[in-house]
Write a protein that holds these residues in place. Structure first.
Motif, PDB file in Angstrom:
ATOM      1  N   HIS A 111       0.747 -10.493 -13.450  1.00 50.23           N
ATOM      2  CA  HIS A 111      -0.018 -10.836 -12.259  1.00 50.23           C
ATOM      3  C   HIS A 111       0.375  -9.847 -11.169  1.00 50.23           C
ATOM      4  CE1 HIS A 111      -0.890 -15.319 -13.298  1.00 50.23           C
ATOM      5  NE2 HIS A 111      -0.911 -14.543 -14.367  1.00 50.23           N
ATOM      6  N   VAL A 112      -0.583  -9.049 -10.708  1.00 50.40           N
ATOM      7  CA  VAL A 112      -0.344  -8.094  -9.629  1.00 50.40           C
ATOM      8  C   VAL A 112      -0.787  -8.761  -8.332  1.00 50.40           C
ATOM      9  CG1 VAL A 112      -0.877  -5.812  -8.716  1.00 50.40           C
ATOM     10  CG2 VAL A 112      -0.654  -6.145 -11.195  1.00 50.40           C
ATOM     11  N   VAL A 113       0.172  -8.942  -7.418  1.00 48.37           N
ATOM     12  CA  VAL A 113      -0.047  -9.719  -6.202  1.00 48.37           C
ATOM     13  C   VAL A 113       0.050  -8.822  -4.976  1.00 48.37           C
ATOM     14  CG1 VAL A 113       0.860 -11.611  -4.792  1.00 48.37           C
ATOM     15  CG2 VAL A 113       0.922 -11.781  -7.290  1.00 48.37           C
ATOM     16  N   HIS A 114      -0.941  -8.933  -4.095  1.00 47.12           N
ATOM     17  CA  HIS A 114      -0.889  -8.271  -2.793  1.00 47.12           C
ATOM     18  C   HIS A 114      -1.063  -9.340  -1.722  1.00 47.12           C
ATOM     19  CE1 HIS A 114      -1.231  -5.225   0.284  1.00 47.12           C
ATOM     20  NE2 HIS A 114      -2.248  -5.900   0.772  1.00 47.12           N
ATOM     21  N   VAL A 115      -0.215  -9.275  -0.706  1.00 44.16           N
ATOM     22  CA  VAL A 115      -0.282 -10.228   0.406  1.00 44.16           C
ATOM     23  C   VAL A 115      -0.706  -9.482   1.658  1.00 44.16           C
ATOM     24  CG1 VAL A 115       0.983 -11.909   1.795  1.00 44.16           C
ATOM     25  CG2 VAL A 115       1.593 -11.578  -0.622  1.00 44.16           C
ATOM     26  N   LEU A 116      -1.784  -9.943   2.264  1.00 37.42           N
ATOM     27  CA  LEU A 116      -2.188  -9.399   3.566  1.00 37.42           C
ATOM     28  C   LEU A 116      -1.354 -10.097   4.631  1.00 37.42           C
ATOM     29  CD1 LEU A 116      -6.074  -9.162   3.405  1.00 37.42           C
ATOM     30  CD2 LEU A 116      -4.463  -7.290   3.642  1.00 37.42           C
ATOM     31  N   SER A 117      -0.747  -9.292   5.493  1.00 40.94           N
ATOM     32  CA  SER A 117       0.056  -9.859   6.572  1.00 40.94           C
ATOM     33  C   SER A 117      -0.849 -10.413   7.662  1.00 40.94           C
ATOM     34  CB  SER A 117       0.964  -8.778   7.170  1.00 40.94           C
ATOM     35  OG  SER A 117       0.175  -7.827   7.874  1.00 40.94           O
TER      36      SER A 117
ATOM     37  N   ARG B  76       0.821  -1.215   0.000  1.00 43.51           N
ATOM     38  CA  ARG B  76       0.000   0.000   0.000  1.00 43.51           C
ATOM     39  C   ARG B  76       0.854   1.263   0.000  1.00 43.51           C
ATOM     40  NH1 ARG B  76      -4.949  -1.431   4.085  1.00 43.51           N
ATOM     41  NH2 ARG B  76      -5.478  -3.407   3.129  1.00 43.51           N
ATOM     42  N   SER B  77       2.109   1.164  -0.411  1.00 41.62           N
ATOM     43  CA  SER B  77       3.004   2.318  -0.392  1.00 41.62           C
ATOM     44  C   SER B  77       2.912   3.107  -1.692  1.00 41.62           C
ATOM     45  CB  SER B  77       4.453   1.857  -0.176  1.00 41.62           C
ATOM     46  OG  SER B  77       4.922   1.212  -1.346  1.00 41.62           O
ATOM     47  N   GLU B  78       3.628   4.231  -1.727  1.00 45.20           N
ATOM     48  CA  GLU B  78       3.623   5.049  -2.935  1.00 45.20           C
ATOM     49  C   GLU B  78       4.402   4.409  -4.074  1.00 45.20           C
ATOM     50  OE1 GLU B  78       7.076   6.693  -0.437  1.00 45.20           O
ATOM     51  OE2 GLU B  78       4.970   6.405   0.007  1.00 45.20           O
ATOM     52  N   SER B  79       5.119   3.335  -3.831  1.00 44.31           N
ATOM     53  CA  SER B  79       5.878   2.676  -4.894  1.00 44.31           C
ATOM     54  C   SER B  79       5.011   1.765  -5.769  1.00 44.31           C
ATOM     55  CB  SER B  79       7.030   1.867  -4.294  1.00 44.31           C
ATOM     56  OG  SER B  79       6.530   0.832  -3.472  1.00 44.31           O
ATOM     57  N   THR B  80       3.752   1.594  -5.412  1.00 47.89           N
ATOM     58  CA  THR B  80       2.868   0.693  -6.149  1.00 47.89           C
ATOM     59  C   THR B  80       2.788   1.030  -7.629  1.00 47.89           C
ATOM     60  OG1 THR B  80       1.592   0.166  -4.184  1.00 47.89           O
ATOM     61  CG2 THR B  80       0.499  -0.171  -6.275  1.00 47.89           C
TER      62      THR B  80
ATOM     63  N   GLU C 237      -8.637  -7.376  -4.129  1.00 48.09           N
ATOM     64  CA  GLU C 237      -9.185  -6.058  -4.463  1.00 48.09           C
ATOM     65  C   GLU C 237      -8.112  -4.977  -4.345  1.00 48.09           C
ATOM     66  OE1 GLU C 237     -11.566  -3.270  -5.959  1.00 48.09           O
ATOM     67  OE2 GLU C 237     -11.947  -5.415  -5.947  1.00 48.09           O
ATOM     68  N   ILE C 238      -7.241  -5.092  -3.354  1.00 47.34           N
ATOM     69  CA  ILE C 238      -6.123  -4.146  -3.225  1.00 47.34           C
ATOM     70  C   ILE C 238      -5.220  -4.263  -4.448  1.00 47.34           C
ATOM     71  CG2 ILE C 238      -4.040  -3.591  -1.897  1.00 47.34           C
ATOM     72  CD1 ILE C 238      -5.682  -4.510   0.619  1.00 47.34           C
ATOM     73  N   ALA C 239      -4.933  -5.481  -4.874  1.00 53.72           N
ATOM     74  CA  ALA C 239      -4.119  -5.690  -6.082  1.00 53.72           C
ATOM     75  C   ALA C 239      -4.823  -5.116  -7.311  1.00 53.72           C
ATOM     76  CB  ALA C 239      -3.829  -7.173  -6.271  1.00 53.72           C
ATOM     77  N   ARG C 240      -6.113  -5.369  -7.419  1.00 49.32           N
ATOM     78  CA  ARG C 240      -6.898  -4.872  -8.565  1.00 49.32           C
ATOM     79  C   ARG C 240      -6.868  -3.341  -8.617  1.00 49.32           C
ATOM     80  NH1 ARG C 240     -11.388  -7.303  -7.342  1.00 49.32           N
ATOM     81  NH2 ARG C 240     -10.790  -9.189  -8.427  1.00 49.32           N
ATOM     82  N   GLU C 241      -7.067  -2.696  -7.475  1.00 50.37           N
ATOM     83  CA  GLU C 241      -7.029  -1.237  -7.410  1.00 50.37           C
ATOM     84  C   GLU C 241      -5.642  -0.701  -7.754  1.00 50.37           C
ATOM     85  OE1 GLU C 241      -8.405  -0.199  -3.517  1.00 50.37           O
ATOM     86  OE2 GLU C 241     -10.467  -0.847  -3.939  1.00 50.37           O
ATOM     87  N   SER C 242      -4.592  -1.411  -7.342  1.00 52.95           N
ATOM     88  CA  SER C 242      -3.227  -0.993  -7.638  1.00 52.95           C
ATOM     89  C   SER C 242      -2.950  -0.994  -9.134  1.00 52.95           C
ATOM     90  CB  SER C 242      -2.221  -1.917  -6.946  1.00 52.95           C
ATOM     91  OG  SER C 242      -2.354  -1.832  -5.559  1.00 52.95           O
TER      92      SER C 242
END
Length: 142
Positions: free
Chosen positions: A32-38, A9-13, A68-73
């Motif tokens: 493939h845009v991947v986001h991992v929830l910790s 979720r940083s500005e580097s996305t 959804e976070i990955a999709r938005e990114s």
């Protein structure tokens, strides 16, 4: 060919997704845009859900939040990218996903420490660099 862009979720996305898209286009691959929830984020979501619904959140719902976070990114930069949501320790999940999908590259974020370009990476980026079975591209911010 699969290119994995690991976003948080940083500005580097935006830089990560842009570089991933460029690699996918250059190699006619699939992004493939991947986001991992910790685990901490997972606990926060479960706590909020429990307080509002009285039930623990199902794992699939948690993965959907991450997806959804990955999709938005990726939405503005690579709307055709495959959005992937995972739960767990980020470096392990990203490298396992890349390995399972025979990824050609993993794209991650980082930051520059000095103007001469000495890079310092966070623990997640460093772990991915050390553990990945494929080349890792690190996009740096100043």
């Amino acid at each position: 060919m699969v290119i994995v862009a690991a976003v948080d979720r940083s500005e580097s996305t935006d830089r990560i997704v842009t570089q991933g898209r460029k690699l996918a286009e250059a190699f006619t691959g699939e992004l493939h845009v991947v986001h991992v929830l910790s685990r901490g984020e997972l606990r926060d979501i479960e706590r909020a859900s429990f307080e509002t619904s009285g039930e623990a959140v199902e794992m699939e719902r948690i993965k959907e939040v991450a997806r959804e976070i990955a999709r938005e990114s990726a939405a503005d930069i690579a709307p055709d990218a495959t959005a992937v949501g995972l739960v767990g320790e980020a470096a392990e999940e990203v490298t396992d996903y890349a390995s399972d999908h025979d990824a050609e590259y993993i794209v991650v974020g980082g930051r520059k420490l000095t103007p001469v370009g000495k890079a310092i990476f966070g623990s997640t980026t460093q772990s991915i660099l050390l553990e990945a079975d494929c080349p890792v591209v690190a996009t740096l911010r100043s």
